[in-house]
Write a protein that holds these residues in place. Structure first.
Motif, PDB file in Angstrom:
ATOM      1  N   UNK A  30       0.825  -1.205   0.000  1.00 28.81           N
ATOM      2  CA  UNK A  30       0.000   0.000   0.000  1.00 28.81           C
ATOM      3  C   UNK A  30       0.866   1.264   0.000  1.00 28.81           C
ATOM      4  N   UNK A  31       1.988   1.212   0.706  1.00 28.09           N
ATOM      5  CA  UNK A  31       2.917   2.351   0.749  1.00 28.09           C
ATOM      6  C   UNK A  31       3.457   2.639  -0.643  1.00 28.09           C
ATOM      7  N   UNK A  32       3.794   1.588  -1.387  1.00 27.04           N
ATOM      8  CA  UNK A  32       4.313   1.758  -2.746  1.00 27.04           C
ATOM      9  C   UNK A  32       3.228   2.249  -3.705  1.00 27.04           C
ATOM     10  N   UNK A  33       2.031   1.722  -3.574  1.00 24.59           N
ATOM     11  CA  UNK A  33       0.932   2.120  -4.461  1.00 24.59           C
ATOM     12  C   UNK A  33       0.584   3.596  -4.260  1.00 24.59           C
ATOM     13  N   UNK A  34       0.644   4.070  -3.012  1.00 21.33           N
ATOM     14  CA  UNK A  34       0.379   5.495  -2.745  1.00 21.33           C
ATOM     15  C   UNK A  34       1.388   6.383  -3.457  1.00 21.33           C
ATOM     16  N   UNK A  35       2.537   5.830  -3.757  1.00 26.53           N
ATOM     17  CA  UNK A  35       3.576   6.565  -4.486  1.00 26.53           C
ATOM     18  C   UNK A  35       3.544   6.244  -5.979  1.00 26.53           C
ATOM     19  N   UNK A  36       2.396   5.703  -6.404  1.00 25.68           N
ATOM     20  CA  UNK A  36       2.133   5.437  -7.824  1.00 25.68           C
ATOM     21  C   UNK A  36       3.115   4.435  -8.435  1.00 25.68           C
ATOM     22  N   UNK A  37       3.438   3.413  -7.683  1.00 26.19           N
ATOM     23  CA  UNK A  37       4.301   2.340  -8.160  1.00 26.19           C
ATOM     24  C   UNK A  37       3.473   1.092  -8.450  1.00 26.19           C
ATOM     25  N   UNK A  38       3.921   0.344  -9.442  1.00 23.65           N
ATOM     26  CA  UNK A  38       3.265  -0.933  -9.750  1.00 23.65           C
ATOM     27  C   UNK A  38       4.041  -2.040  -9.050  1.00 23.65           C
ATOM     28  N   UNK A  39       3.318  -2.894  -8.331  1.00 27.04           N
ATOM     29  CA  UNK A  39       3.944  -3.924  -7.500  1.00 27.04           C
ATOM     30  C   UNK A  39       3.691  -5.310  -8.101  1.00 27.04           C
ATOM     31  N   UNK A  40       4.741  -6.114  -8.154  1.00 30.04           N
ATOM     32  CA  UNK A  40       4.622  -7.481  -8.669  1.00 30.04           C
ATOM     33  C   UNK A  40       5.154  -8.489  -7.659  1.00 30.04           C
ATOM     34  N   UNK A  41       4.494  -9.645  -7.631  1.00 22.95           N
ATOM     35  CA  UNK A  41       4.978 -10.806  -6.885  1.00 22.95           C
ATOM     36  C   UNK A  41       5.184 -11.944  -7.879  1.00 22.95           C
ATOM     37  N   UNK A  42       5.943 -12.949  -7.480  1.00 20.17           N
ATOM     38  CA  UNK A  42       6.141 -14.095  -8.350  1.00 20.17           C
ATOM     39  C   UNK A  42       4.864 -14.931  -8.449  1.00 20.17           C
ATOM     40  N   UNK A  43       4.653 -15.499  -9.627  1.00 17.30           N
ATOM     41  CA  UNK A  43       3.466 -16.333  -9.841  1.00 17.30           C
ATOM     42  C   UNK A  43       3.382 -17.478  -8.845  1.00 17.30           C
ATOM     43  N   UNK A  44       4.529 -18.038  -8.483  1.00 14.79           N
ATOM     44  CA  UNK A  44       4.515 -19.169  -7.552  1.00 14.79           C
ATOM     45  C   UNK A  44       4.088 -18.759  -6.143  1.00 14.79           C
ATOM     46  N   UNK A  45       4.051 -17.442  -5.861  1.00 10.44           N
ATOM     47  CA  UNK A  45       3.647 -16.948  -4.544  1.00 10.44           C
ATOM     48  C   UNK A  45       2.189 -16.503  -4.513  1.00 10.44           C
ATOM     49  N   UNK A  46       1.469 -16.702  -5.624  1.00  6.78           N
ATOM     50  CA  UNK A  46       0.120 -16.151  -5.720  1.00  6.78           C
ATOM     51  C   UNK A  46      -0.795 -16.653  -4.604  1.00  6.78           C
ATOM     52  N   UNK A  47      -0.758 -17.948  -4.325  1.00  7.52           N
ATOM     53  CA  UNK A  47      -1.611 -18.494  -3.270  1.00  7.52           C
ATOM     54  C   UNK A  47      -1.323 -17.863  -1.929  1.00  7.52           C
ATOM     55  N   UNK A  48      -0.040 -17.708  -1.612  1.00  7.25           N
ATOM     56  CA  UNK A  48       0.345 -17.128  -0.325  1.00  7.25           C
ATOM     57  C   UNK A  48      -0.071 -15.661  -0.231  1.00  7.25           C
TER      58      UNK A  48
END
Length: 301
Positions: A30-48
């Protein structure tokens, strides 16, 4: 310092669950999004990740490991093992890595989980310095045919993969025999890895700015075999008697391969391949030694 605009940021996690993740990951995202950043996680972490967020923000996506190099910045939440796992796959064009230490001991992970937001804010503005961690390559061949290749940041360990038993190996440097050693194995370490397994086996602490490789025998069956430091522009070749079997080669404690009879292991520094680690300007190498290993401190009475 960097003039590149940081827009796309990947957050890579320690494989094992950490209690703080349930609050740290949403807060950081949320801190990054407020600064207009796009956040990515690895596909293998999607469930977590989906289990952590009550509702996934729109500016979050999941990417494959092959897409990591397209990011502008990587933030690792974990420890040295997490950052090493990412670094082993880096190239010269890979994004810088901002390491947040979620555990107790960390030499490469520069920032504390308690106080990293201010430094991250400076990083997003391009106000940061980097340390380049060199990568080293390992190849295993048999009868002239390569059967394995891999990279490491910390160390390569050669030992028995079943019952502990003494064995013999020979080590050459640029085709010249250095020594034959009998014992429990051998550690070939970078300066960054000198405070890991090599140190526990009696190897020297080596400053990361030193261009060297460390050869540390594990429990040698002789008083004459001591750790050896050589220039890192040399190629190391390890050979084994044909009778030796059940040997294992481990890279950074994260990848292992069996060594068959008659194999030859070659180790050298990679050219123009390194991981870019964002430095904590309030922390020096010697401060880290004193903090993590109480190195050089007077013992209390």
């Amino acid at each position: 310092m960097s003039n590149k605009t940081i827009k796309n940021i990947g957050i890579l996690l320690k494989p094992r669950n950490v209690t703080e993740f349930s609050t740290t990951i949403p807060n950081l995202t949320e801190w990054l999004i407020r600064r207009k950043k796009h956040v990515s996680f690895l596909e293998k972490e999607e469930g977590r990740i989906l289990n952590i967020f009550k509702k996934l923000p729109k500016s979050v996506s999941f990417i494959s490991e092959d897409e990591i190099n397209k990011l502008d910045l990587i933030i690792t939440l974990g420890g040295d093992g997490t950052i090493i796992g990412v670094s082993r796959k880096c190239t010269k064009s890979s994004p810088p890595i901002f390491g947040v230490n979620m555990g107790r001991l960390g030499f490469i992970t520069e920032f504390s989980k308690i106080e990293y937001f201010d430094e991250l804010a400076n990083t997003l503005k391009g106000n940061f310095n980097i340390a380049k961690l060199p990568l080293y390559k390992v190849s295993v061949s048999k009868r002239g045919k390569e059967i394995f290749k891999g990279n490491f940041i910390n160390d390569v360990v050669i030992n028995k993969n079943n019952i502990s038993r003494m064995f013999t190996l020979s080590v050459e440097c640029d085709s010249e025999l250095i020594f034959n050693v009998s014992g429990d194995g051998l550690i070939i370490s970078s300066p960054v890895g000198s405070t890991a397994y090599s140190l526990a086996a009696g190897g020297p602490i080596t400053h990361p700015d030193v261009n060297a490789l460390l050869l540390t025998p594990i429990c040698p069956h002789s008083l004459n075999h001591r750790p050896l430091v050589i220039p890192d522009n040399k190629e190391i070749e390890v050979k084994f008697p044909v009778k030796e079997s059940h040997l294992s080669l481990t890279l950074d404690g994260q990848e292992a391969v069996d060594i068959e009879k008659g194999c030859i292991v070659k180790i050298s520094k990679m050219k123009n391949s390194y991981a870019k680690i964002i430095k904590n300007n309030d922390r020096t190498y010697f401060q880290t030694l004193k903090e993590k290993l109480t190195h050089g401190q007077r013992e209390g009475r």
